[in-house]
Design an enzyme around this catalytic site. Structure first.
Site, mmCIF file in Angstrom:
data_model
loop_
_atom_site.group_PDB
_atom_site.id
_atom_site.type_symbol
_atom_site.label_atom_id
_atom_site.label_comp_id
_atom_site.label_asym_id
_atom_site.label_seq_id
_atom_site.Cartn_x
_atom_site.Cartn_y
_atom_site.Cartn_z
ATOM 1 N N GLU A 43 52.837 27.470 40.833
ATOM 2 C CA GLU A 43 52.158 28.567 41.541
ATOM 3 C C GLU A 43 50.660 28.285 41.511
ATOM 4 O OE1 GLU A 43 51.518 33.396 41.971
ATOM 5 O OE2 GLU A 43 52.330 32.653 40.093
ATOM 6 N N GLU A 68 45.485 28.265 37.543
ATOM 7 C CA GLU A 68 44.498 29.328 37.734
ATOM 8 C C GLU A 68 43.126 28.746 37.376
ATOM 9 O OE1 GLU A 68 44.202 32.544 38.970
ATOM 10 O OE2 GLU A 68 42.134 32.120 38.392
ATOM 11 N N ASP A 95 40.905 23.725 39.436
ATOM 12 C CA ASP A 95 40.861 24.089 40.852
ATOM 13 C C ASP A 95 41.981 23.313 41.559
ATOM 14 O OD1 ASP A 95 40.275 24.241 43.638
ATOM 15 O OD2 ASP A 95 38.222 24.790 43.140
ATOM 16 N N ASP A 117 43.238 34.294 47.852
ATOM 17 C CA ASP A 117 41.985 34.891 48.329
ATOM 18 C C ASP A 117 41.838 34.624 49.828
ATOM 19 O OD1 ASP A 117 41.304 35.629 45.671
ATOM 20 O OD2 ASP A 117 40.739 33.556 45.292
ATOM 21 N N LYS A 121 35.288 34.680 56.012
ATOM 22 C CA LYS A 121 34.228 34.060 56.836
ATOM 23 C C LYS A 121 34.657 32.664 57.298
ATOM 24 C CE LYS A 121 30.407 36.488 54.769
ATOM 25 N NZ LYS A 121 29.688 36.571 53.513
ATOM 26 N N ASP A 153 49.423 40.143 51.718
ATOM 27 C CA ASP A 153 49.339 41.433 52.417
ATOM 28 C C ASP A 153 48.297 41.338 53.527
ATOM 29 O OD1 ASP A 153 47.222 41.152 50.446
ATOM 30 O OD2 ASP A 153 46.569 43.085 51.222
ATOM 31 N N GLU A 192 51.953 40.482 40.669
ATOM 32 C CA GLU A 192 51.127 41.643 40.293
ATOM 33 C C GLU A 192 50.532 42.337 41.537
ATOM 34 O OE1 GLU A 192 49.554 39.705 37.168
ATOM 35 O OE2 GLU A 192 50.325 41.300 35.895
ATOM 36 N N TYR A 193 49.921 41.526 42.414
ATOM 37 C CA TYR A 193 49.298 42.081 43.618
ATOM 38 C C TYR A 193 50.342 42.707 44.540
ATOM 39 C CZ TYR A 193 44.461 40.538 42.973
ATOM 40 O OH TYR A 193 43.174 40.403 42.518
ATOM 41 N N GLU A 194 51.470 42.047 44.633
ATOM 42 C CA GLU A 194 52.536 42.539 45.521
ATOM 43 C C GLU A 194 53.013 43.922 45.067
ATOM 44 O OE1 GLU A 194 55.609 39.658 45.822
ATOM 45 O OE2 GLU A 194 56.829 40.821 47.204
HETATM 46 N N1 SAM Z 1 49.108 35.270 42.499
HETATM 47 C C1 SAM Z 1 48.666 36.451 41.776
HETATM 48 C C2 SAM Z 1 49.342 37.672 42.347
HETATM 49 O O1 SAM Z 1 49.907 37.584 43.433
HETATM 50 O O2 SAM Z 1 49.306 38.708 41.682
HETATM 51 C C3 SAM Z 1 47.136 36.568 41.787
HETATM 52 C C4 SAM Z 1 46.492 36.776 43.133
HETATM 53 S S1 SAM Z 1 44.714 36.695 43.083
HETATM 54 C C5 SAM Z 1 44.218 37.521 44.489
HETATM 55 C C6 SAM Z 1 44.394 35.011 43.537
HETATM 56 C C7 SAM Z 1 44.155 34.102 42.336
HETATM 57 O O3 SAM Z 1 44.089 32.766 42.796
HETATM 58 C C8 SAM Z 1 42.852 34.394 41.612
HETATM 59 O O4 SAM Z 1 43.095 34.624 40.249
HETATM 60 C C9 SAM Z 1 42.025 33.136 41.852
HETATM 61 O O5 SAM Z 1 41.166 32.835 40.774
HETATM 62 C C10 SAM Z 1 43.091 32.078 42.062
HETATM 63 N N2 SAM Z 1 42.648 30.938 42.893
HETATM 64 C C11 SAM Z 1 42.113 31.021 44.133
HETATM 65 N N3 SAM Z 1 41.815 29.792 44.596
HETATM 66 C C12 SAM Z 1 42.191 28.921 43.621
HETATM 67 C C13 SAM Z 1 42.126 27.504 43.521
HETATM 68 N N4 SAM Z 1 41.597 26.746 44.500
HETATM 69 N N5 SAM Z 1 42.599 26.920 42.397
HETATM 70 C C14 SAM Z 1 43.127 27.680 41.394
HETATM 71 N N6 SAM Z 1 43.195 29.034 41.435
HETATM 72 C C15 SAM Z 1 42.735 29.648 42.540
#
Ligand code: SAM
Length: 211
Positions: A43, A68, A95, A117, A121, A153, A192-194
């Site tokens: 994930e 993460e 990353d 995310d 933009k 979403d 969690e977000y879902e």
């Molecule tokens: N997947 C989880 C959920 O659905 O509840 C968390 C969603 S949260 C909006 C998105 C997560 O992705 C954030 O914690 C962010 O730090 C991580 N993230 C975004 N871009 C990333 C990247 N390029 N590499 C690793 N993590 C990333």
């Protein structure tokens, strides 16, 4: 997701037995980490890790890696991880754009992108996890029959992905604008977000992509 700085977060992550340090040194040798040749599912952007830990608990025959990039967020996942007796899941604080340095071609069987995310933009489009740049990284590390599963979403990000994914040379195997009321809902594990968005009555979009 970004949380307020927690003093000592980096050190706790460096010392955790559940976080793979220097993951690029495991490239091509991930089966040694897990002690078996089971398929590896990842994930990207696991946040606090509810989804991937639930999958690991219910699918012992699959190996899971949660990625993460923020240490403060990873720390929340670790607090949960420590309460579970699981041998089929590890985390990495990196990353995701560097995944091709961490996995050999074909070493990964599935990639989950959940509530990534949106980066609305245009000048940030490259950062979207379904951008052609990221799809190219997934193409490098996924097995031939591997797949990407994406839930969000955010209708803007989803509409963008319905175009960017085929543009990157992938096929959309299935998709829905309302996952929880579709055939694709079977076996769905909520993130969690879902959980939060569904409680607010927001429809969840999902697509599955293959080459
Ligand atoms: N997947 C989880 C959920 O659905 O509840 C968390 C969603 S949260 C909006 C998105 C997560 O992705 C954030 O914690 C962010 O730090 C991580 N993230 C975004 N871009 C990333 C990247 N390029 N590499 C690793 N993590 C990333």
């Amino acid at each position: 997701m970004r949380l307020r700085h927690i003093p000592g977060a980096e050190q706790m992550i460096e010392e955790s037995p559940y976080v793979i340090q220097k993951p690029e040194e495991r490239k091509g040798k991930w089966h040694e980490v897990f002690g078996n040749h089971n398929p590896i599912h990842i994930e990207v952007g696991m946040g606090k890790g509810k989804f991937i830990m639930e999958l690991a608990r219910t699918n012992p025959e699959v190996n899971y890696i949660g990625i993460e990039r923020y240490s403060t967020v990873m720390l929340k996942a670790l607090q949960k991880r420590e309460q579970l007796q699981l041998s089929n899941i590890y985390f990495m604080c990196v990353d995701a754009k560097n995944m091709a340095e961490i996995f050999e071609p074909g070493e990964v069987a599935r990639i989950y992108l959940n509530f990534s995310d949106p980066w609305p933009k245009d000048r940030h489009a490259k950062r979207r996890l379904t951008s052609p740049q990221f799809m190219e990284v997934y193409d490098k590390i996924l097995s031939r029959d591997g797949r990407v599963e994406f839930k969000t979403d955010n209708r803007g990000l989803f509409d963008y992905s319905l175009e960017s994914v085929p543009e990157a040379g992938w096929k959309i195997l299935e998709s829905t604008f309302d996952l929880h009321h579709s055939e694709m809902a079977e076996g769905n594990v909520m993130t969690e977000y879902e959980t939060k968005f569904a409680a607010e009555g927001k429809p969840i979009c999902k697509l599955t992509a293959v080459r």
